[in-house]
Write an enzyme that holds these catalytic residues in place. Structure first.
Site, PDB file in Angstrom:
ATOM      1  N   SER A  72      40.316  35.923  43.309  1.00 41.62           N
ATOM      2  CA  SER A  72      39.933  34.643  42.701  1.00 41.62           C
ATOM      3  C   SER A  72      40.597  33.417  43.322  1.00 41.62           C
ATOM      4  CB  SER A  72      40.209  34.665  41.200  1.00 41.62           C
ATOM      5  OG  SER A  72      39.198  35.404  40.536  1.00 41.62           O
ATOM      6  N   THR A 211      45.596  31.706  40.642  1.00 46.24           N
ATOM      7  CA  THR A 211      45.912  33.127  40.707  1.00 46.24           C
ATOM      8  C   THR A 211      44.694  33.908  41.197  1.00 46.24           C
ATOM      9  OG1 THR A 211      45.239  33.408  38.402  1.00 46.24           O
ATOM     10  CG2 THR A 211      47.587  33.042  38.816  1.00 46.24           C
ATOM     11  N   GLY A 212      44.953  35.139  41.574  1.00 41.61           N
ATOM     12  CA  GLY A 212      43.879  36.059  41.937  1.00 41.61           C
ATOM     13  C   GLY A 212      44.365  37.472  41.707  1.00 41.61           C
TER      14      GLY A 212
END
Length: 263
Positions: A72, A211-212
């Site tokens: 993401s 974030t991811g």
């Protein structure tokens, strides 16, 4: 013979003089971070760069150069491309929820570009990627010099444990270009995306980040972005074998440890 020696001496003097006029660029200062305890035995890396001094801090340099799927964190680039190609009008552009119940409650409602960034709503950015289209997406991923630039994994899947991969070092360069507004994107769109990336805002600093997480197994977590303080701007990228929320927590602790964030 003497004439040849004189010519040789003259040439050497010209070359030496020319070399003396070429400025020697200062090498980037790179400092190895000793923050292994913050990763609690989990494999990971962090890269932090001061944009004013070019001071670079690195933990686990070898991993920082390895490419991983962005998950993401690609929403940053996706938003830029969506705005530039007019797949969305602005940060308030609404997409209606399709009624399909997804794993996070926050995803089960209508969203805008901004709220989709804030809550990391995958379906919103997948729909926008389909509206951008393969040709436009491929063109801009290349222009942004984003990782391996491989979107062959499918227009709404390529960044999710698929074909697109990027290293922490490359993420830092991409975010630096975003901050400096040198990407091939209209200025207003660059400013919009930087604004919707704001995670925290205090008197002493403003934190922009994304974030991811690899949702299938939480085997990869990212946190990338930048922090503004009264002393300057630092860009950063962290990835690890874990979740994005854990990567964010580690990043913030490192920023505190090297006195970028004052407790």
């Amino acid at each position: 013979m003497k004439l040849k020696k004189l010519w040789l001496l003259l040439i050497l003097l010209i070359v030496a003089g020319s070399a003396a006029t070429i400025p020697v660029s200062a090498e980037k200062q790179v400092k190895e971070l000793e923050v292994e305890e913050l990763f609690e035995g989990v494999d990971g890396t962090t890269v932090i760069k001061n944009l004013q001094t070019n001071q670079v801090y690195v933990y686990n340099k070898e991993r920082s150069q390895e490419r991983y799927t962005p998950e993401s964190t690609f929403k940053i680039a996706n938003a830029l491309i969506g705005l530039q190609t007019k797949a969305v009008r602005d940060e308030y552009d609404v997409k209606r929820w399709d009624g399909v119940e997804r794993e996070f409650e926050d995803w089960n409602r209508d969203h805008t570009l901004a709220s989709g960034m804030r809550h990391s709503v995958i379906w919103y950015y997948q729909a926008m990627a389909r509206d951008i289209g393969y040709e436009n997406m491929a063109n801009y991923v290349k222009q942004l010099n984003y990782g391996n630039q491989d979107i062959s994994g499918g227009i709404d899947q390529f960044w999710l444990d698929s074909s697109l991969k990027i290293s922490a070092q490359e993420q830092v360069q991409f975010i630096e270009n975003l901050v400096e507004e040198t990407l091939p994107i209209d200025e207003q769109h660059l400013k919009t995306v930087k604004r919707i990336m704001i995670n925290e805002e205090f008197d002493t600093y403003i934190l922009h980040g994304k974030t991811g997480s690899r949702l299938s197994d939480y085997g990869l977590g990212w946190y990338v972005g930048y922090i503004e303080t009264d002393k300057g701007v630092w860009v950063f990228a962290t990835n690890m074998a874990g979740s994005g929320s854990k990567a964010k927590s580690i990043t913030l602790n490192i920023l505190k440890e090297i006195n970028i964030i004052k407790e």
